[in-house]
Write a protein that holds these residues in place. Structure first.
Motif, PDB file in Angstrom:
ATOM      1  N   UNK A   1       6.719   2.491  -0.260  1.00  0.00           N
ATOM      2  CA  UNK A   1       5.787   1.372  -0.122  1.00  0.00           C
ATOM      3  C   UNK A   1       6.407   0.100  -0.696  1.00  0.00           C
ATOM      4  N   UNK A   2       6.260  -0.989   0.040  1.00  0.00           N
ATOM      5  CA  UNK A   2       6.510  -2.330  -0.491  1.00  0.00           C
ATOM      6  C   UNK A   2       5.150  -2.977  -0.648  1.00  0.00           C
ATOM      7  N   UNK A   3       4.736  -3.199  -1.887  1.00  0.00           N
ATOM      8  CA  UNK A   3       3.379  -3.646  -2.196  1.00  0.00           C
ATOM      9  C   UNK A   3       3.430  -5.102  -2.636  1.00  0.00           C
ATOM     10  N   UNK A   4       2.700  -5.956  -1.914  1.00  0.00           N
ATOM     11  CA  UNK A   4       2.699  -7.390  -2.178  1.00  0.00           C
ATOM     12  C   UNK A   4       1.372  -7.809  -2.781  1.00  0.00           C
TER      13      UNK A   4
ATOM     14  N   UNK B   1       7.954   8.584  -2.218  1.00  0.00           N
ATOM     15  CA  UNK B   1       9.170   8.813  -3.003  1.00  0.00           C
ATOM     16  C   UNK B   1       9.603   7.574  -3.768  1.00  0.00           C
ATOM     17  N   UNK B   2       9.077   6.403  -3.404  1.00  0.00           N
ATOM     18  CA  UNK B   2       9.457   5.173  -4.106  1.00  0.00           C
ATOM     19  C   UNK B   2       8.507   4.063  -3.722  1.00  0.00           C
ATOM     20  N   UNK B   3       8.457   3.048  -4.578  1.00  0.00           N
ATOM     21  CA  UNK B   3       7.662   1.861  -4.286  1.00  0.00           C
ATOM     22  C   UNK B   3       8.301   0.661  -4.960  1.00  0.00           C
ATOM     23  N   UNK B   4       8.127  -0.483  -4.353  1.00  0.00           N
ATOM     24  CA  UNK B   4       8.503  -1.759  -4.956  1.00  0.00           C
ATOM     25  C   UNK B   4       7.271  -2.639  -4.945  1.00  0.00           C
ATOM     26  N   UNK B   5       6.996  -3.260  -6.062  1.00  0.00           N
ATOM     27  CA  UNK B   5       5.858  -4.174  -6.199  1.00  0.00           C
ATOM     28  C   UNK B   5       6.419  -5.582  -6.375  1.00  0.00           C
ATOM     29  N   UNK B   6       5.981  -6.506  -5.539  1.00  0.00           N
ATOM     30  CA  UNK B   6       6.429  -7.894  -5.609  1.00  0.00           C
ATOM     31  C   UNK B   6       5.242  -8.826  -5.426  1.00  0.00           C
TER      32      UNK B   6
ATOM     33  N   UNK C   1      -5.029  -6.884  -6.783  1.00  0.00           N
ATOM     34  CA  UNK C   1      -5.815  -5.716  -7.191  1.00  0.00           C
ATOM     35  C   UNK C   1      -5.914  -4.671  -6.088  1.00  0.00           C
ATOM     36  N   UNK C   2      -6.325  -5.038  -4.887  1.00  0.00           N
ATOM     37  CA  UNK C   2      -6.504  -4.058  -3.814  1.00  0.00           C
ATOM     38  C   UNK C   2      -5.176  -3.416  -3.397  1.00  0.00           C
ATOM     39  N   UNK C   3      -4.109  -4.179  -3.145  1.00  0.00           N
ATOM     40  CA  UNK C   3      -2.828  -3.533  -2.820  1.00  0.00           C
ATOM     41  C   UNK C   3      -2.324  -2.605  -3.927  1.00  0.00           C
ATOM     42  N   UNK C   4      -2.492  -3.012  -5.188  1.00  0.00           N
ATOM     43  CA  UNK C   4      -2.040  -2.148  -6.283  1.00  0.00           C
ATOM     44  C   UNK C   4      -2.813  -0.835  -6.300  1.00  0.00           C
TER      45      UNK C   4
ATOM     46  N   UNK D   1      -0.245  -5.461   1.813  1.00  0.00           N
ATOM     47  CA  UNK D   1      -0.550  -6.760   1.223  1.00  0.00           C
ATOM     48  C   UNK D   1      -1.943  -7.212   1.605  1.00  0.00           C
ATOM     49  N   UNK D   2      -2.348  -8.319   1.031  1.00  0.00           N
ATOM     50  CA  UNK D   2      -3.686  -8.822   1.287  1.00  0.00           C
ATOM     51  C   UNK D   2      -3.837  -9.445   2.661  1.00  0.00           C
ATOM     52  N   UNK D   3      -5.079  -9.534   3.081  1.00  0.00           N
ATOM     53  CA  UNK D   3      -5.419 -10.177   4.345  1.00  0.00           C
ATOM     54  C   UNK D   3      -6.913 -10.393   4.418  1.00  0.00           C
TER      55      UNK D   3
END
Length: 232
Positions: free
Chosen positions: A139-142, A3-8, A196-199, A52-54
């Motif tokens: 989603x909170x996408x880092x 329903x929503x996402x924030x990209x930071x 790239x991968x999180x997006x 996020x990445x790892x």
């Protein structure tokens, strides 16, 4: 359903205690991230997932904690609504936990780390799976853009970086899942674009959700592409 996402972005310098004297330089970026996270929480999701990445694929479903000790700062954070058992959050997810703590988030939260070389199809599939975890998922996408925008950037100057970042920024601002899904993982790796991968997880989660996007920030301080976007 998503329903929503924030990209930071997720530079540790977002945290004023880490940035110290340089903290004002990222004030506008920090404010944009705060606005994006506030908007994410305002839609009333049932479940929040931080992506996020790892170094390897990992998930946290019962809480998790991270710290900024590696940067000489005695600051620890935890995911909302969970414990601190299990492996330490990755640096990117730790920044995400810090943003959520700053926003006063209390809802159930999971976290997912994805490696920089993760295959596109796997990321799209992961996103679709995350979107199906509850009726109202956010989603909170880092993730950062390229690190090759200037000669002083971590990856030095690469003439391809500006175009890559422009494409990514436009896709994030327009909630363009197909363009995000089409980002080249080889080129992204060469340009040190760890977002790239999180997006692409976001792209998989948002397919068919009918979300609209808003780009809140797109700059390259320190030669690294930083983007903030809201999808709702």
């Amino acid at each position: 359903m998503l329903v929503a996402a924030a990209v930071c972005p997720c530079p540790p310098l977002l945290v004023p205690e880490v940035a110290q004297g340089a903290a004002p330089e990222l004030g506008a970026l920090r404010a944009a991230c705060d606005e994006a996270v506030a908007g994410l929480l305002a839609v009333g999701p049932e479940l929040l997932v931080v992506v996020g990445g790892g170094p390897r694929a990992e998930v946290w479903t019962e809480g998790g904690a991270g710290s900024f000790h590696r940067f000489g700062v005695e600051l620890a954070v935890r995911l909302p609504s969970g414990g601190v058992d299990g492996p330490e959050l990755t640096p990117a997810l730790t920044v995400g936990a810090w943003l959520l703590d700053r926003a006063g988030a209390t809802l159930p939260t999971h976290a997912c780390a994805v490696p920089a070389d993760a295959p596109v199809d796997r990321m799209l599939g992961l996103g679709a799976g995350l979107a199906g975890l509850a009726d109202r998922v956010a989603l909170l996408v880092l993730g950062d853009g390229t690190a090759c925008r200037t000669v002083k950037a971590p990856g030095y100057l690469d003439e391809r970086a500006e175009a890559f970042d422009a494409t990514a920024a436009a896709a994030l601002g327009g909630a363009d899942t197909e363009t995000l899904a089409g980002l080249d993982p080889v080129l992204a790796a060469e340009l040190l674009a760890e977002g790239r991968a999180p997006w692409q997880v976001l792209a998989g989660a948002a397919r068919g959700a009918g979300l609209a996007g808003r780009l809140r920030y797109a700059e390259a301080p320190y030669g690294v592409g930083y983007f903030v976007a809201s999808w709702s």
